[in-house]
Design a protein around this motif. Structure first.
Motif, PDB file in Angstrom:
ATOM      1  N   GLY A  27       0.784  -1.225   0.000  1.00  0.00           N
ATOM      2  CA  GLY A  27       0.000   0.000   0.000  1.00  0.00           C
ATOM      3  C   GLY A  27       0.820   1.281   0.000  1.00  0.00           C
ATOM      4  N   LYS A  28       2.135   1.185   0.026  1.00  0.00           N
ATOM      5  CA  LYS A  28       3.012   2.364   0.014  1.00  0.00           C
ATOM      6  C   LYS A  28       3.841   2.351  -1.266  1.00  0.00           C
ATOM      7  CE  LYS A  28       2.044   3.532   4.304  1.00  0.00           C
ATOM      8  NZ  LYS A  28       1.416   4.741   4.710  1.00  0.00           N
ATOM      9  N   SER A  29       4.389   3.505  -1.621  1.00  0.00           N
ATOM     10  CA  SER A  29       5.231   3.556  -2.806  1.00  0.00           C
ATOM     11  C   SER A  29       6.493   4.356  -2.529  1.00  0.00           C
ATOM     12  CB  SER A  29       4.475   4.164  -3.988  1.00  0.00           C
ATOM     13  OG  SER A  29       4.197   5.520  -3.778  1.00  0.00           O
ATOM     14  N   LEU A  30       7.493   4.129  -3.348  1.00  0.00           N
ATOM     15  CA  LEU A  30       8.782   4.800  -3.279  1.00  0.00           C
ATOM     16  C   LEU A  30       8.919   5.603  -4.569  1.00  0.00           C
ATOM     17  CD1 LEU A  30      11.635   5.066  -1.943  1.00  0.00           C
ATOM     18  CD2 LEU A  30      12.278   3.061  -3.279  1.00  0.00           C
ATOM     19  N   LEU A  31       8.865   6.927  -4.457  1.00  0.00           N
ATOM     20  CA  LEU A  31       8.988   7.799  -5.617  1.00  0.00           C
ATOM     21  C   LEU A  31      10.465   8.068  -5.889  1.00  0.00           C
ATOM     22  CD1 LEU A  31       7.724   9.666  -7.768  1.00  0.00           C
ATOM     23  CD2 LEU A  31       7.671  11.462  -6.019  1.00  0.00           C
ATOM     24  N   ILE A  32      10.885   7.842  -7.117  1.00  0.00           N
ATOM     25  CA  ILE A  32      12.266   8.064  -7.530  1.00  0.00           C
ATOM     26  C   ILE A  32      12.274   9.234  -8.505  1.00  0.00           C
ATOM     27  CG2 ILE A  32      14.250   7.069  -8.736  1.00  0.00           C
ATOM     28  CD1 ILE A  32      13.138   4.322  -7.693  1.00  0.00           C
ATOM     29  N   GLY A  33      13.165  10.208  -8.249  1.00  0.00           N
ATOM     30  CA  GLY A  33      13.213  11.375  -9.111  1.00  0.00           C
ATOM     31  C   GLY A  33      14.519  12.129  -8.998  1.00  0.00           C
ATOM     32  N   ARG A  34      14.633  13.186  -9.786  1.00  0.00           N
ATOM     33  CA  ARG A  34      15.845  14.004  -9.834  1.00  0.00           C
ATOM     34  C   ARG A  34      15.987  14.816  -8.551  1.00  0.00           C
ATOM     35  NH1 ARG A  34      14.825  16.986 -14.219  1.00  0.00           N
ATOM     36  NH2 ARG A  34      14.014  18.719 -13.022  1.00  0.00           N
ATOM     37  N   ALA A  35      17.189  14.887  -8.068  1.00  0.00           N
ATOM     38  CA  ALA A  35      17.489  15.716  -6.895  1.00  0.00           C
ATOM     39  C   ALA A  35      17.418  17.176  -7.313  1.00  0.00           C
ATOM     40  CB  ALA A  35      18.873  15.385  -6.360  1.00  0.00           C
ATOM     41  N   SER A  36      16.580  17.919  -6.632  1.00  0.00           N
ATOM     42  CA  SER A  36      16.467  19.349  -6.874  1.00  0.00           C
ATOM     43  C   SER A  36      15.947  19.992  -5.600  1.00  0.00           C
ATOM     44  CB  SER A  36      15.527  19.644  -8.052  1.00  0.00           C
ATOM     45  OG  SER A  36      14.201  19.319  -7.714  1.00  0.00           O
ATOM     46  N   GLN A  37      15.967  21.299  -5.579  1.00  0.00           N
ATOM     47  CA  GLN A  37      15.545  22.041  -4.390  1.00  0.00           C
ATOM     48  C   GLN A  37      14.107  21.713  -3.992  1.00  0.00           C
ATOM     49  OE1 GLN A  37      15.869  26.257  -4.863  1.00  0.00           O
ATOM     50  NE2 GLN A  37      15.283  26.696  -2.760  1.00  0.00           N
ATOM     51  N   HIS A  38      13.242  21.501  -4.959  1.00  0.00           N
ATOM     52  CA  HIS A  38      11.829  21.276  -4.675  1.00  0.00           C
ATOM     53  C   HIS A  38      11.406  19.824  -4.890  1.00  0.00           C
ATOM     54  CE1 HIS A  38      11.462  25.567  -4.274  1.00  0.00           C
ATOM     55  NE2 HIS A  38      11.996  25.728  -5.472  1.00  0.00           N
ATOM     56  N   SER A  39      12.345  18.918  -4.899  1.00  0.00           N
ATOM     57  CA  SER A  39      12.044  17.512  -5.152  1.00  0.00           C
ATOM     58  C   SER A  39      11.164  16.920  -4.060  1.00  0.00           C
ATOM     59  CB  SER A  39      13.345  16.710  -5.241  1.00  0.00           C
ATOM     60  OG  SER A  39      13.056  15.350  -5.433  1.00  0.00           O
ATOM     61  N   LEU A  45      18.056  11.206  -7.365  1.00  0.00           N
ATOM     62  CA  LEU A  45      19.226  10.929  -8.190  1.00  0.00           C
ATOM     63  C   LEU A  45      19.791  12.241  -8.719  1.00  0.00           C
ATOM     64  CD1 LEU A  45      17.765   7.922 -10.174  1.00  0.00           C
ATOM     65  CD2 LEU A  45      19.413   7.824  -8.316  1.00  0.00           C
ATOM     66  N   TYR A  46      21.100  12.354  -8.692  1.00  0.00           N
ATOM     67  CA  TYR A  46      21.796  13.538  -9.190  1.00  0.00           C
ATOM     68  C   TYR A  46      22.138  13.305 -10.656  1.00  0.00           C
ATOM     69  CZ  TYR A  46      22.077  14.804  -4.316  1.00  0.00           C
ATOM     70  OH  TYR A  46      21.743  15.128  -3.026  1.00  0.00           O
ATOM     71  N   ASN A  47      21.139  13.482 -11.507  1.00  0.00           N
ATOM     72  CA  ASN A  47      21.300  13.211 -12.930  1.00  0.00           C
ATOM     73  C   ASN A  47      20.289  14.070 -13.683  1.00  0.00           C
ATOM     74  OD1 ASN A  47      21.045  12.076 -15.559  1.00  0.00           O
ATOM     75  ND2 ASN A  47      21.711  10.075 -14.804  1.00  0.00           N
ATOM     76  N   ASP A  48      20.759  14.895 -14.597  1.00  0.00           N
ATOM     77  CA  ASP A  48      19.869  15.786 -15.342  1.00  0.00           C
ATOM     78  C   ASP A  48      18.932  15.040 -16.286  1.00  0.00           C
ATOM     79  OD1 ASP A  48      20.903  18.008 -14.089  1.00  0.00           O
ATOM     80  OD2 ASP A  48      22.368  18.416 -15.676  1.00  0.00           O
ATOM     81  N   PHE A  49      19.194  13.757 -16.553  1.00  0.00           N
ATOM     82  CA  PHE A  49      18.338  12.969 -17.428  1.00  0.00           C
ATOM     83  C   PHE A  49      17.193  12.297 -16.677  1.00  0.00           C
ATOM     84  CE2 PHE A  49      22.214  13.367 -19.870  1.00  0.00           C
ATOM     85  CZ  PHE A  49      21.721  13.666 -21.135  1.00  0.00           C
ATOM     86  N   VAL A  50      17.151  12.476 -15.375  1.00  0.00           N
ATOM     87  CA  VAL A  50      16.094  11.912 -14.546  1.00  0.00           C
ATOM     88  C   VAL A  50      15.042  12.996 -14.307  1.00  0.00           C
ATOM     89  CG1 VAL A  50      15.561  10.968 -12.254  1.00  0.00           C
ATOM     90  CG2 VAL A  50      17.638  10.261 -13.453  1.00  0.00           C
ATOM     91  N   SER A  51      13.788  12.658 -14.502  1.00  0.00           N
ATOM     92  CA  SER A  51      12.690  13.602 -14.272  1.00  0.00           C
ATOM     93  C   SER A  51      12.452  13.793 -12.773  1.00  0.00           C
ATOM     94  CB  SER A  51      11.407  13.070 -14.920  1.00  0.00           C
ATOM     95  OG  SER A  51      11.579  12.928 -16.311  1.00  0.00           O
ATOM     96  N   ARG A  52      11.813  14.896 -12.407  1.00  0.00           N
ATOM     97  CA  ARG A  52      11.522  15.146 -10.988  1.00  0.00           C
ATOM     98  C   ARG A  52      10.727  14.011 -10.367  1.00  0.00           C
ATOM     99  NH1 ARG A  52       9.685  21.410 -10.703  1.00  0.00           N
ATOM    100  NH2 ARG A  52      11.676  22.251 -11.325  1.00  0.00           N
ATOM    101  N   GLU A  53       9.758  13.509 -11.098  1.00  0.00           N
ATOM    102  CA  GLU A  53       8.980  12.341 -10.691  1.00  0.00           C
ATOM    103  C   GLU A  53       9.144  11.314 -11.803  1.00  0.00           C
ATOM    104  OE1 GLU A  53       4.994  13.406  -9.599  1.00  0.00           O
ATOM    105  OE2 GLU A  53       5.679  14.729  -8.010  1.00  0.00           O
TER     106      GLU A  53
END
Length: 101
Positions: A27-39, A45-53
């Motif tokens: 019932g829970k999820s793990l969101l993977i996204g780009r490291a940014s100030q508002h992430s 992940l510290y990668n410009d090719f990764v989307s925020r979500e």
């Protein structure tokens, strides 16, 4: 056998840190996204090719699933690109690729 918890180990290369882990509960999820100030991502992940979500890993009916969230550069499981919005069952030891650069 149906498990209620999975331990997910994610390996990434950033500033010498090579491994992190998180627990995924029914019932829970793990969101993977780009490291940014508002992430809002749980795993950043510290990668410009990764989307925020970029994608999410979650458990449903005792199975661990991954779903690409319409990321710009895509997500692959064992070198097979995922169709955005179409969850894919994942097994222990699989290889995930967050983006194609």
């Amino acid at each position: 056998m149906i498990y209620k918890t999975f331990k997910v180990v994610l390996r990434t290369m950033h500033k010498g840190q090579t491994e992190e882990f998180a627990y995924v509960y029914e019932g829970k999820s793990l969101l993977i996204g780009r490291a940014s100030q508002h992430s809002k991502a749980d795993f950043r992940l510290y990668n410009d090719f990764v989307s925020r979500e970029h994608c999410r890993i979650y458990m449903e009916e005792g199975q661990l699933l991954i779903e690409d969230l319409a990321s710009k550069h895509g997500t692959s499981v064992n070198q097979m690109p995922l169709v955005p919005g179409n969850p894919c069952h994942i097994e222990p030891g699989i290889r995930l690729l967050w983006s194609m650069d």
